[in-house]
Design a protein around this motif. Sequence first.
Motif, PDB file in Angstrom:
ATOM      1  N   ARG A  40      47.465  36.540  35.930  1.00 42.61           N
ATOM      2  CA  ARG A  40      46.575  37.440  35.181  1.00 42.61           C
ATOM      3  C   ARG A  40      45.655  38.210  36.112  1.00 42.61           C
ATOM      4  O   ARG A  40      45.198  39.307  35.765  1.00 42.61           O
ATOM      5  N   ARG A  48      48.149  36.079  24.386  1.00 41.17           N
ATOM      6  CA  ARG A  48      46.760  36.549  24.247  1.00 41.17           C
ATOM      7  C   ARG A  48      45.837  35.452  23.737  1.00 41.17           C
ATOM      8  O   ARG A  48      44.682  35.368  24.104  1.00 41.17           O
ATOM      9  N   ALA A  49      46.403  34.612  22.841  1.00 40.55           N
ATOM     10  CA  ALA A  49      45.565  33.571  22.245  1.00 40.55           C
ATOM     11  C   ALA A  49      45.163  32.494  23.253  1.00 40.55           C
ATOM     12  O   ALA A  49      44.265  31.701  23.000  1.00 40.55           O
ATOM     13  N   GLU A  99      43.154  31.889  25.929  1.00 40.99           N
ATOM     14  CA  GLU A  99      42.023  32.587  26.555  1.00 40.99           C
ATOM     15  C   GLU A  99      41.572  31.886  27.820  1.00 40.99           C
ATOM     16  O   GLU A  99      41.309  30.688  27.833  1.00 40.99           O
ATOM     17  N   THR A 100      41.525  32.682  28.913  1.00 49.58           N
ATOM     18  CA  THR A 100      41.078  32.126  30.195  1.00 49.58           C
ATOM     19  C   THR A 100      39.979  33.005  30.794  1.00 49.58           C
ATOM     20  O   THR A 100      39.587  32.798  31.932  1.00 49.58           O
ATOM     21  N   GLY A 101      39.533  34.032  30.043  1.00 52.39           N
ATOM     22  CA  GLY A 101      38.551  34.956  30.594  1.00 52.39           C
ATOM     23  C   GLY A 101      39.201  36.133  31.324  1.00 52.39           C
ATOM     24  O   GLY A 101      38.518  37.031  31.787  1.00 52.39           O
ATOM     25  N   GLU A 144      42.513  39.078  31.121  1.00 47.14           N
ATOM     26  CA  GLU A 144      43.443  39.699  30.179  1.00 47.14           C
ATOM     27  C   GLU A 144      44.851  39.115  30.341  1.00 47.14           C
ATOM     28  O   GLU A 144      45.307  38.892  31.482  1.00 47.14           O
ATOM     29  N   ALA A 145      45.536  38.882  29.225  1.00 45.01           N
ATOM     30  CA  ALA A 145      46.902  38.342  29.275  1.00 45.01           C
ATOM     31  C   ALA A 145      47.816  39.278  30.061  1.00 45.01           C
ATOM     32  O   ALA A 145      47.628  40.495  30.073  1.00 45.01           O
TER      33      ALA A 145
END
Length: 240
Positions: A95, A131-132, A134-136, A138-139
């Motif tokens: 990412r 997308r779901a 979440e790691t901070g 953008e996917a």
Amino acid sequence: MADTVDLIFFGAHPDDVELSAGGTVAKSVKDGLRVGIVDLTRGEMGTRGTPQIRKREAAAAAKALGASFRMQLDFQDGNLQTGREQELQIIEILRTYRPKLVIAPWPDDRHPDHTRTGNIVTEASFYAGLRALETGLEAHRPQTVLYYMQNYMLAPSFVVDVSKTWKTKMKSVYAYKSQFHDPKSKEPATFISDPKFLAMIDARGRHFGALINVEYGEAFITKQPPRIDDMIAAYSGREI
Ligand SMILES: [Zn+2]
């Protein structure tokens, strides 16, 4: 934000990418692409040299190939760990650098670390696009994962002409001075320190090259076939 790259080559151990795909790294850089290399371990179980020496050697090898960055993770050489925690580290890299293609070891090899690397990189490449999750960051999902071969030989899906960058590849391989044949070394002999090993690498490059009628080639396997835009160009310079 970090600069993105076009390609990321993953390996289990420092020198895996160089030996199987170093010519393709150098060719891609020569063609103007930005390339990153990620080793999932520091090769700390190697018989010769020390982790510090191998780290220096890996940096020198990446410089010889022209890589934009080389990163070494700590998934444990000789018992490569592949849980969710490790997957998230790979997702973070994908990412951040947003490669178009990911290159990994074929996920079935004599060395279990290579098999595990091929699997975790493939799976993380898919999950990085959720997308779901979440790691901070953008996917991002790469176009596909391509695979290089190590100990087990399979039929290649395609071969890259690396004749012009073979010397650069070998320069990157020789950067691992502690690992390969050195008549003055007093360290124990290993499979890869035997002069026959580098002769095999040369022979393999020539063999793959011969398959596409060039001097040196590096072979890749894909699970998804490449689209060919010019069938005639793909077979130029050859005769059946
Ligand atoms: Zn390896």
